[in-house]
Design a protein around this motif. Structure first.
Motif, short mmCIF file in Angstrom:
data_model
loop_
_atom_site.label_atom_id
_atom_site.label_comp_id
_atom_site.label_asym_id
_atom_site.label_seq_id
_atom_site.Cartn_x
_atom_site.Cartn_y
_atom_site.Cartn_z
N ARG A 100 28.39 115.75 67.72
CA ARG A 100 29.42 114.58 67.39
C ARG A 100 29.88 114.58 65.82
O ARG A 100 29.16 114.83 65.15
N PHE A 101 31.06 114.05 65.80
CA PHE A 101 31.88 113.90 64.46
C PHE A 101 32.48 112.68 64.43
O PHE A 101 32.90 112.04 65.28
N ARG A 102 33.21 112.41 63.38
CA ARG A 102 33.64 111.17 63.19
C ARG A 102 35.28 111.22 63.90
O ARG A 102 36.11 112.25 63.69
N GLY A 103 35.62 110.43 64.74
CA GLY A 103 36.75 110.35 65.63
C GLY A 103 36.45 110.93 67.02
O GLY A 103 37.17 111.27 67.78
N SER A 104 35.24 111.18 67.28
CA SER A 104 34.79 112.18 68.67
C SER A 104 34.94 111.28 69.40
O SER A 104 35.48 111.61 70.82
N GLU A 105 34.65 109.74 69.68
CA GLU A 105 34.85 108.84 70.63
C GLU A 105 36.24 108.72 71.04
O GLU A 105 36.64 108.71 71.92
#
Length: 281
Positions: free
Chosen positions: A103-108
């Motif tokens: 997971r990374f920033r903005g993955s959602e």
């Protein structure tokens, strides 16, 4: 209690007969000659098994200006479905892997945008997709049709794998990293062997959706690479002096046979894959 069960069984049996009646009519009609078709009723059994309608639908029935039957359309669908299913399944697995284990920033937000494609009407993308295929010089080509189906199926395959991989403990990735496993090592050697149920679900889902699609096949295919659904439509709408309903029914069964075989042979694995986590989360 016993009477209640008998009543419920009778209702279910009646509903099953109603549901299967069209299939019976198609089968019975496809095995009748034209003389038997005119002599008997719609629900009558064929006096003998006559495969001439099947042979004509496959190899010599007219589908517009050509009279080569459904064989070339069937082979076009096979050539289209196999790469489209493989590519969309692999890309969906990679997407699900990254969205759950890396997971990374903005993955959602990215997943939400991908998920939007599941509910977007197919008609919305016809014009922009045509423009993109034109820019890539893939208009009216089999490769372009495969690309369209890969892009159209990617939201669904991503959803399946992402929800399934949510059940894989994150500690498993951390332990593998401590042992020196990188991005691809963990995916191929650990995650892929655990993905049998969801791969089955995705392959069946994609195969059925792509094989049965008519809209993309009619819009994006060229003269020599139209899929089986377009060929069946051309067969049914080709006028002649005598309407051969037995040939039309045989053609419809030929077009439906691959998906029927897939569900008969792998239907139970489809249900098991769903219950194993394909719709979880």
């Amino acid at each position: 209690m016993k009477a209640h069960r008998l009543f419920l069984g009778a209702v279910l049996a009646a509903l099953a007969l109603v549901f299967l009646a069209p299939l019976y009519v198609m089968l019975a009609t496809s095995f009748k000659s034209m003389d038997a078709l005119y002599a008997g009723g719609l629900l009558s059994l064929p006096p003998s098994l006559d495969f001439s309608a099947w042979a004509k639908a496959w190899g010599s029935a007219c589908t517009g200006m050509q009279c080569n039957g459904l064989q070339p359309f069937f082979l076009n669908s096979v050539a289209m479905v196999i790469p489209a299913v493989i590519v969309s399944t692999v890309l969906g697995a990679l997407n699900g892997y990254v969205l759950t284990q890396w997971r990374f920033r903005g993955s959602e937000l990215m997943f939400a945008l991908i998920l939007f494609g599941v509910f977007m009407p197919m008609q919305v993308v016809l014009l922009p997709m045509s423009q993109v295929l034109g820019w890539l010089n893939l208009s009216d080509s089999l490769v372009g049709l495969v690309l369209v189906h890969v892009l159209a199926g990617l939201p669904s395959t991503t959803l399946f794998f992402r929800n399934y991989y949510l059940g894989v403990p994150g500690e498993l990735l951390k332990a593998a990293q401590l042992d020196g496993a990188g991005f691809w090592t963990f995916f191929w050697r650990i995650l892929v062997p655990l993905s049998g149920p969801i791969v089955t679900v995705t392959v069946i889902w994609q195969f059925t959706a792509i094989w049965n699609d008519f809209l993309y096949g009619a819009v994006f295919s060229g003269f020599d690479n139209k899929p089986i659904t377009v060929g069946l439509n051309n067969l049914a709408n080709t006028t002649s002096s005598v309407k051969e309903y037995n040939v039309d029914m045989a053609g419809a069964l030929i077009a439906a046979l691959p998906t029927l075989i897939v569900y008969v042979l792998a239907g139970k694995y489809f249900v098991r894959g769903l219950t194993a986590g394909a719709v979880k989360g």
